[in-house]
Every structure is written in structure tokens, then in C-alpha cells.
Motif scaffolding. Structure first.
Motif, mmCIF file in Angstrom:
data_model
loop_
_atom_site.group_PDB
_atom_site.id
_atom_site.type_symbol
_atom_site.label_atom_id
_atom_site.label_comp_id
_atom_site.label_asym_id
_atom_site.label_seq_id
_atom_site.Cartn_x
_atom_site.Cartn_y
_atom_site.Cartn_z
ATOM 1 N N THR A 231 10.640 57.121 28.259
ATOM 2 C CA THR A 231 9.929 56.328 27.255
ATOM 3 C C THR A 231 10.769 55.167 26.749
ATOM 4 N N CYS A 232 12.082 55.160 27.058
ATOM 5 C CA CYS A 232 12.974 54.235 26.358
ATOM 6 C C CYS A 232 14.307 54.078 27.093
ATOM 7 N N SER A 253 13.310 50.875 35.318
ATOM 8 C CA SER A 253 13.976 50.359 36.516
ATOM 9 C C SER A 253 13.624 51.155 37.766
ATOM 10 N N PHE A 254 12.929 52.289 37.595
ATOM 11 C CA PHE A 254 12.681 53.190 38.720
ATOM 12 C C PHE A 254 11.190 53.415 38.955
ATOM 13 N N LYS A 255 10.886 53.912 40.132
ATOM 14 C CA LYS A 255 9.490 54.152 40.521
ATOM 15 C C LYS A 255 9.041 55.532 40.050
ATOM 16 N N ILE A 256 8.896 55.641 38.729
ATOM 17 C CA ILE A 256 8.403 56.875 38.119
ATOM 18 C C ILE A 256 7.411 56.510 37.023
ATOM 19 N N GLY A 257 6.650 57.497 36.570
ATOM 20 C CA GLY A 257 5.714 57.262 35.485
ATOM 21 C C GLY A 257 6.454 56.979 34.184
ATOM 22 N N ILE A 258 5.978 55.992 33.445
ATOM 23 C CA ILE A 258 6.565 55.640 32.150
ATOM 24 C C ILE A 258 5.664 56.191 31.051
ATOM 25 N N LEU A 280 6.028 71.647 38.285
ATOM 26 C CA LEU A 280 6.642 72.302 39.437
ATOM 27 C C LEU A 280 5.685 72.451 40.617
ATOM 28 N N ASN A 281 4.395 72.615 40.332
ATOM 29 C CA ASN A 281 3.462 72.754 41.473
ATOM 30 C C ASN A 281 2.792 71.426 41.843
ATOM 31 N N GLY A 282 3.250 70.333 41.204
ATOM 32 C CA GLY A 282 2.807 69.001 41.602
ATOM 33 C C GLY A 282 1.480 68.553 41.050
ATOM 34 N N THR A 283 0.967 69.215 39.983
ATOM 35 C CA THR A 283 -0.340 68.838 39.440
ATOM 36 C C THR A 283 -0.255 68.186 38.053
ATOM 37 N N ALA A 284 0.962 67.938 37.562
ATOM 38 C CA ALA A 284 1.113 67.278 36.258
ATOM 39 C C ALA A 284 0.866 65.779 36.402
ATOM 40 N N ASN A 285 0.587 65.123 35.281
ATOM 41 C CA ASN A 285 0.395 63.669 35.349
ATOM 42 C C ASN A 285 1.738 62.969 35.555
ATOM 43 N N GLU A 286 1.680 61.703 35.939
ATOM 44 C CA GLU A 286 2.893 60.960 36.289
ATOM 45 C C GLU A 286 3.835 60.770 35.110
ATOM 46 N N LYS A 287 3.308 60.727 33.909
ATOM 47 C CA LYS A 287 4.151 60.510 32.736
ATOM 48 C C LYS A 287 5.068 61.704 32.501
ATOM 49 N N ARG A 288 4.509 62.913 32.586
ATOM 50 C CA ARG A 288 5.343 64.109 32.393
ATOM 51 C C ARG A 288 6.262 64.325 33.596
ATOM 52 N N THR A 289 5.722 64.081 34.772
ATOM 53 C CA THR A 289 6.539 64.221 35.979
ATOM 54 C C THR A 289 7.722 63.261 35.950
ATOM 55 N N GLY A 290 7.502 62.044 35.452
ATOM 56 C CA GLY A 290 8.561 61.041 35.411
ATOM 57 C C GLY A 290 9.767 61.490 34.604
ATOM 58 N N ALA A 291 9.513 62.135 33.470
ATOM 59 C CA ALA A 291 10.621 62.608 32.631
ATOM 60 C C ALA A 291 11.456 63.648 33.365
ATOM 61 N N VAL A 292 10.782 64.551 34.059
ATOM 62 C CA VAL A 292 11.494 65.611 34.785
ATOM 63 C C VAL A 292 12.266 65.030 35.962
ATOM 64 N N LEU A 293 11.655 64.103 36.683
ATOM 65 C CA LEU A 293 12.337 63.492 37.835
ATOM 66 C C LEU A 293 13.627 62.786 37.420
ATOM 67 N N LEU A 294 13.607 62.153 36.267
ATOM 68 C CA LEU A 294 14.792 61.445 35.784
ATOM 69 C C LEU A 294 15.939 62.430 35.538
ATOM 70 N N ASN A 295 15.619 63.574 34.933
ATOM 71 C CA ASN A 295 16.644 64.574 34.650
ATOM 72 C C ASN A 295 17.091 65.308 35.913
ATOM 73 N N ALA A 296 16.156 65.559 36.812
ATOM 74 C CA ALA A 296 16.533 66.173 38.085
ATOM 75 C C ALA A 296 17.461 65.249 38.861
ATOM 76 N N ALA A 297 17.195 63.952 38.790
ATOM 77 C CA ALA A 297 18.033 62.979 39.488
ATOM 78 C C ALA A 297 19.473 63.020 38.980
ATOM 79 N N ALA A 298 19.643 63.122 37.670
ATOM 80 C CA ALA A 298 20.994 63.229 37.112
ATOM 81 C C ALA A 298 21.699 64.471 37.641
ATOM 82 N N SER A 299 20.949 65.560 37.781
ATOM 83 C CA SER A 299 21.515 66.802 38.327
ATOM 84 C C SER A 299 22.006 66.600 39.753
ATOM 85 N N LEU A 300 21.217 65.912 40.553
ATOM 86 C CA LEU A 300 21.603 65.668 41.952
ATOM 87 C C LEU A 300 22.854 64.805 42.046
ATOM 88 N N ILE A 301 22.972 63.860 41.124
ATOM 89 C CA ILE A 301 24.142 62.976 41.155
ATOM 90 C C ILE A 301 25.417 63.747 40.831
#
Length: 352
Positions: A231-232, A253-258, A280-301
Motif C-alpha cells: 500500500t505504501c 515498482s513491481f508487477k503485483i496488486g497494489i 495459498l490456493n490461488g483464489t484470493a484477489n490481487e491486492k491481498r496476494t500482492g502483500a503476501v508475494l512481497l513478503n515471500a520475496a524477501a524470504s527468498l532473498i
């Protein structure tokens, strides 16, 4: 000792490492009464904890904890927040842990019931059918065989029962709210930690450096979240190769839901668990998915699975949309819980 320590703290003087260790041993061994513990925690909070004081408390908490040492290839990480944010979100860090695991990261998730939000990681996993009383050796086996395990804090930190009444009576956040997420019983070597107060960023990342984390990100979202937020702007301190660097991250800056903060908030435990399930099962909207993807990305790094947020987000998307993240959740519940509970939720939510 605690009485003398409180007097010193109220004079706005830092305690030495050894003074804090002595106080903490009194507390962890059950030799201090609730009033003394409350006075100590409140005086420490009012003065402001030094990194040396935090390190001493961490060391004693670790000394009294039940430990596991999973044998894995690559880094072992944890994802968590310190709580205390004003936005009651769904379980972002919990969902991100399963996505990271599906992307090949070894995750030793450490968590508790909610202290400030609607639903903590333990609340969510219990709702899915996980047995919070799972024995340490079984958690270790799950991490080694499934790539993810969950450690319920009261199970692994039994001495913390000695501070429960004092913390409840105080009714305010204390040093233990900072230390809890850092006191991982599996001795992870990398970690992401969200803080709701930007003043804690430097303290927490320095403490992580002092306790031996190889790599870590500590962050605060400008919307107040103790997660990376889509969101920010996010403020981040990154510990890598013994050096701490700071930068800001803009989700746009990224291709995720804002999203807007309201898009991530929930009103009840059931709503929080359902939205975590849907991510987790891929049925959430892009806004909620975007927040999780951002945090998962930090984990991968921090796990050395990606070098940039761009690459890490793409890997996280594949793990989620390919069904891997939900399979990890189901495998964990099947191994350490009652999978029929999760299957019942599948029927209820997949048809709605």
C-alpha cells in the motif's frame, strides 16, 4: 537483584549485560513475583531497551528454551512480525512462509496466538487442523522432510509461563514482544522481521547481527504494518555479509496488486483464516496476494534463492499459482494434525 535493577532503570541508566542476565534468570526460574516482573518490564520500557539489554534477555530466553536443530541443505529461515500494528490484517507472514517453502526455502516458522491482531499464526494453523502441541522432534522431522515446520512458542519456551501473569496485568507491549519473534528455537540462520514502530528497525537488525544471523531484513511499512506492505513505501534494514544497509521499497515498482490498507484488513479470525487459505490456493484477489508475494520475496532473498525482489516475486508467483504453497500447508497438517479439518474448510470455501 530485580529491585536494584528497577531503581537503576528509573534513573534512566542502562543495565550491564550481567545485571540483565541475573534478573532474567530470576524471572525464568520462577523466583520473581508478578509485581517485581511488572516493575522490571515497565521500567525497561520507559527507559528504552539498549541492544546490550536485549541481547542479555535473548540469551537467557534461549538458554531456557527447548531447541531443535534440523539438518537441511541451504539456509533455514523464519518469517514473522513483532505485532502491534493498527491494521488488523489477515495472516500475511504465515502465508508467505508456505509460499517460500514451496519455492524451495527451508522454513522453521515460530509463532504464537494473536497478541495484538485478529488472528496469530498459531490461531490460523490450529484452525486449519494443526496440533499446536506437536512434539519438537516431530517439528524437526517436518522441517527436514517437508521443508516447513511450525513451533508454537509456549511449547518451546515453557519458562515464559513465569511472565504470563505480569504481562497480562501490565496490558502494554513489553520487551518480550520484541524478543519473542527473534527467539527461534531452531536457530535459524536467516530471517525477515516486521516491526510496527520504525524506531525499532535499528535495534532489531543490530540484535540479529549480534546473535549471529547470516542474513536478515527488518522492515516497517509507512502505513503502520509490521509486514512489507503493497500500500505504501517500506523502510528496510538489510543485514548481509556482516554489513547493514538501509533502503526504501515501493511496491508500485513491481508487477503485483497494489492495495489500500482496508483491502488487507479483516474483522474476525475466520475471515483472516479464509483469506490466508485463498492466497495459498490461488483464489484470493490481487491486492491481498500482492502483500503476501512481497513478503515471500524477501524470504527468498535472505534464503539465497533470489538476488532481487523482481526475481523473487516471480519465483513466489510460480510457487503459489502452481499449487505448491497449498500442498505444503496440507502436507504439514496431515503430518502434524487433523487433515480432515482442512478438507472440511476446502469444501466450505471452494464452493463459495
Amino acid at each position: 537483584m530485580i529491585q536494584n535493577a528497577v531503581k537503576k532503570l528509573t534513573e534512566h541508566k542502562d543495565l550491564s549485560y550481567n545485571e540483565v542476565v541475573e534478573c532474567m534468570r530470576e524471572i525464568m526460574e520462577g523466583r520473581a513475583d508478578d509485581l517485581a516482573i511488572s516493575d522490571f518490564l515497565l521500567a525497561l520500557k520507559m527507559k528504552g531497551e539498549s541492544v546490550d539489554e536485549l541481547k542479555a534477555m535473548f540469551d537467557v530466553m534461549n538458554e531456557f528454551s527447548i531447541k531443535i536443530r534440523p539438518i537441511v541443505n541451504g539456509r533455514l529461515i523464519d518469517t514473522c512480525g513483532t505485532g502491534g500494528d493498527k491494521i488488523k490484517t489477515f495472516n500475511i507472514s504465515t502465508a508467505s512462509a508456505f509460499i517460500a517453502s514451496a519455492a524451495g526455502v527451508n522454513v522453521a516458522k515460530h509463532g504464537n496466538r494473536s497478541m495484538s491482531g485478529v488472528c496469530g499464526s498459531a490461531d490460523a494453523l490450529e484452525y486449519f487442523g494443526y496440533n499446536l502441541n506437536t512434539e519438537p522432534e516431530d517439528v524437526k522431522r517436518c522441517i527436514e522432510e517437508l521443508g516447513i515446520g511450525f513451533m508454537f512458542a509456549p511449547k518451546f519456551h515453557p519458562a515464559m509461563k513465569n511472565v504470563a501473569n505480569a504481562r497480562k496485568q501490565l496490558g502494554v507491549r513489553t520487551t518480550f514482544n520484541i524478543l519473542g519473534p527473534l527467539s527461534n528455537p531452531a536457530n535459524v540462520n536467516a530471517q525477515i522481521v516486521g516491526v510496527s514502530d520504525p524506531a525499532l528497525i535499528d535495534k532489531v537488525v543490530t540484535l540479529l547481527q549480534r546473535i549471529g544471523r547470516e542474513e536478515a531484513m527488518v522492515f516497517h511499512a509507512n502505513d503502520g504494518l509490521d509486514e512489507l506492505s503493497n500500500t505504501c513505501i517500506n523502510q528496510i534494514a538489510w543485514l548481509k555479509n556482516g554489513t547493514i544497509n538501509k533502503f526504501v521499497l515501493n511496491a508500485k515498482s513491481f508487477k503485483i496488486g497494489i492495495a489500500e490498507p482496508a483491502d488487507l484488513s479483516v474483522m474476525s479470525k475466520e475471515e483472516s483464516v479464509e483469506q490466508t487459505f485463498r492466497v495459498l490456493n490461488g483464489t484470493a484477489n490481487e491486492k491481498r496476494t500482492g502483500a503476501v508475494l512481497l513478503n515471500a520475496a524477501a524470504s527468498l532473498i535472505v534464503a539465497n534463492k533470489a538476488d532481487s525482489f523482481e526475481d523473487a516475486i516471480e519465483l513466489s508467483k510460480k510457487a503459489m499459482h502452481g499449487g505448491g504453497a497449498y500442498k505444503k500447508l496440507k502436507a504439514l497438517i496431515k503430518s502434524c494434525g487433523d487433515v480432515s479439518v482442512l478438507e472440511g474448510l476446502e469444501k466450505r470455501w471452494q464452493n463459495s
